[in-house]
Design an enzyme around this catalytic site. Structure first.
Site, PDB file in Angstrom:
ATOM      1  N   ASN A  17      42.737  44.787  62.334  1.00  0.00           N
ATOM      2  CA  ASN A  17      41.857  45.743  61.670  1.00  0.00           C
ATOM      3  C   ASN A  17      40.915  44.922  60.801  1.00  0.00           C
ATOM      4  O   ASN A  17      41.315  44.395  59.756  1.00  0.00           O
ATOM      5  CB  ASN A  17      42.671  46.730  60.822  1.00  0.00           C
ATOM      6  CG  ASN A  17      41.789  47.734  60.092  1.00  0.00           C
ATOM      7  OD1 ASN A  17      40.678  47.424  59.675  1.00  0.00           O
ATOM      8  ND2 ASN A  17      42.291  48.947  59.917  1.00  0.00           N
ATOM      9  N   GLU A  44      38.677  49.641  63.026  1.00  0.00           N
ATOM     10  CA  GLU A  44      37.732  49.828  61.912  1.00  0.00           C
ATOM     11  C   GLU A  44      36.526  48.897  62.038  1.00  0.00           C
ATOM     12  O   GLU A  44      36.133  48.236  61.079  1.00  0.00           O
ATOM     13  CB  GLU A  44      38.418  49.659  60.557  1.00  0.00           C
ATOM     14  CG  GLU A  44      39.215  50.867  60.131  1.00  0.00           C
ATOM     15  CD  GLU A  44      39.424  50.947  58.636  1.00  0.00           C
ATOM     16  OE1 GLU A  44      38.621  51.640  57.965  1.00  0.00           O
ATOM     17  OE2 GLU A  44      40.380  50.327  58.125  1.00  0.00           O
ATOM     18  N   ASP A 159      46.346  49.374  64.373  1.00  0.00           N
ATOM     19  CA  ASP A 159      46.716  49.761  63.013  1.00  0.00           C
ATOM     20  C   ASP A 159      47.364  51.131  63.111  1.00  0.00           C
ATOM     21  O   ASP A 159      46.691  52.138  63.302  1.00  0.00           O
ATOM     22  CB  ASP A 159      45.474  49.791  62.129  1.00  0.00           C
ATOM     23  CG  ASP A 159      45.763  50.266  60.711  1.00  0.00           C
ATOM     24  OD1 ASP A 159      46.929  50.603  60.416  1.00  0.00           O
ATOM     25  OD2 ASP A 159      44.827  50.324  59.908  1.00  0.00           O
ATOM     26  N   ASN A 161      49.136  52.630  60.720  1.00  0.00           N
ATOM     27  CA  ASN A 161      49.229  53.323  59.430  1.00  0.00           C
ATOM     28  C   ASN A 161      50.609  53.932  59.216  1.00  0.00           C
ATOM     29  O   ASN A 161      50.752  55.005  58.604  1.00  0.00           O
ATOM     30  CB  ASN A 161      48.123  54.375  59.312  1.00  0.00           C
ATOM     31  CG  ASN A 161      46.862  53.799  58.676  1.00  0.00           C
ATOM     32  OD1 ASN A 161      46.934  53.094  57.675  1.00  0.00           O
ATOM     33  ND2 ASN A 161      45.718  54.092  59.268  1.00  0.00           N
ATOM     34  N   ASP A 230      50.528  46.979  61.173  1.00  0.00           N
ATOM     35  CA  ASP A 230      49.791  46.554  62.371  1.00  0.00           C
ATOM     36  C   ASP A 230      50.818  46.087  63.393  1.00  0.00           C
ATOM     37  O   ASP A 230      51.529  45.100  63.176  1.00  0.00           O
ATOM     38  CB  ASP A 230      48.815  45.441  62.023  1.00  0.00           C
ATOM     39  CG  ASP A 230      47.813  45.890  60.975  1.00  0.00           C
ATOM     40  OD1 ASP A 230      46.787  46.472  61.356  1.00  0.00           O
ATOM     41  OD2 ASP A 230      48.089  45.685  59.767  1.00  0.00           O
ATOM     42  N   ASP A 259      41.483  43.644  54.461  1.00  0.00           N
ATOM     43  CA  ASP A 259      42.777  43.840  53.820  1.00  0.00           C
ATOM     44  C   ASP A 259      43.937  43.719  54.812  1.00  0.00           C
ATOM     45  O   ASP A 259      45.103  43.653  54.404  1.00  0.00           O
ATOM     46  CB  ASP A 259      42.844  45.171  53.058  1.00  0.00           C
ATOM     47  CG  ASP A 259      42.298  46.348  53.837  1.00  0.00           C
ATOM     48  OD1 ASP A 259      41.758  46.161  54.943  1.00  0.00           O
ATOM     49  OD2 ASP A 259      42.395  47.491  53.335  1.00  0.00           O
TER      50      ASP A 259
END
Length: 269
Positions: A17, A44, A159, A161, A230, A259
């Protein structure tokens, strides 16, 4: 498109990401040169398709397919130029999910079916976005069940989440059952892995305190206050081919980093 061409060599597959490809393109090209992955899934990217850096990545030795939107979301797949066959059977939307957000990208690359996901964040437990996340994951499971039937050599990465369990959280007591750690989210991920998918990192590393995301605040990276969200999931047919899995922390040390940091799996196909 033509028949799938198997890539008869070790294949390093990565997910990252990048949190804005426009900002992080120099980091990406540096990491590609250093790590030499064969396939990379990005999340992203935050770029409209017309602005995707095709030429810059070609100069770095990678072809790309992408599905983007302005400011938010965006996914892409990169393949090293040495892999024959290109991107086959590309999917950017699934029948189960009529969704304008660019979060899904699937393609067959060198005989491996790769599904790149940027899973919904969900904002907070109980929020309408949380309910949307759980519905999104349920529909994604339905899609992946079909993909696995058609493509035994399946890799699902991105990712997610979701921190799969407490080993993947720097302070489980503090996070408790908050967003990214709540039992319904973890159950939704478990229902996906129960299709016959394996968390490749956990094939090699059972211990905790290995993370792929750290908040920009509170010196979180320096203090290793992170989450492992991830993931690279591999199908049963690829489990014996997995030779290594890593979290590469180096890009997180660079100036103005994402990040997140890249995660990889090496498959001897």
């Amino acid at each position: 498109m033509g028949a799938s061409i198997a890539y008869n060599a070790p294949m390093k597959i990565a997910s990252w990401n990048v949190n804005s490809l426009k900002v992080r393109l120099p980091h990406l090209t540096q990491w590609l040169a250093d790590a030499q992955p064969d396939v990379v899934a990005l999340q992203e990217t935050k770029l409209e398709d017309a602005k995707f850096p095709v030429d810059e990545l070609a100069a770095a030795g990678y072809r790309a397919v992408f599905s983007g939107q302005k400011t938010y979301n965006g996914v892409a797949l990169l393949a090293r130029a040495g892999i024959d066959g290109g991107f086959e059977d590309v999917v950017t939307d699934i029948p189960q999910l009529q969704d304008p957000q660019r979060r899904i990208l699937a393609a067959t690359i060198g005989g491996v079916r790769v599904v790149d996901l940027y899973v919904v964040n969900g904002k907070a437990v109980g929020d309408e976005k949380y309910a949307y996340k759980l519905d999104w994951l349920a529909k994604m499971r339905e899609f992946l069940a079909g993909e696995l039937e058609r493509h035994p050599n399946l890799v699902v990465l991105g990712d997610f989440n979701i921190a799969p369990d407490d080993r993947d959280v720097y302070d489980p007591a503090t996070w408790g059952e908050d967003i990214l750690c709540s039992p319904p989210e973890r159950d939704a991920l478990k229902r996906i892995t129960e299709l016959g998918l394996h968390d490749s990192f956990r094939l090699f590393e059972p211990a905790g305190e290995h993370f792929s995301w750290w908040d920009y605040r509170q010196a979180a990276f320096r203090r290793n206050m992170g989450l492992r969200i991830d993931l690279i999931l591999i199908a049963d047919a690829l489990k014996s081919a997995a030779k290594a899995a890593t979290i590469d922390r180096t890009p997180r040390t660079w100036e103005r980093p994402s990040d997140h940091t890249p995660v990889t799996v090496d498959l001897d196909i």
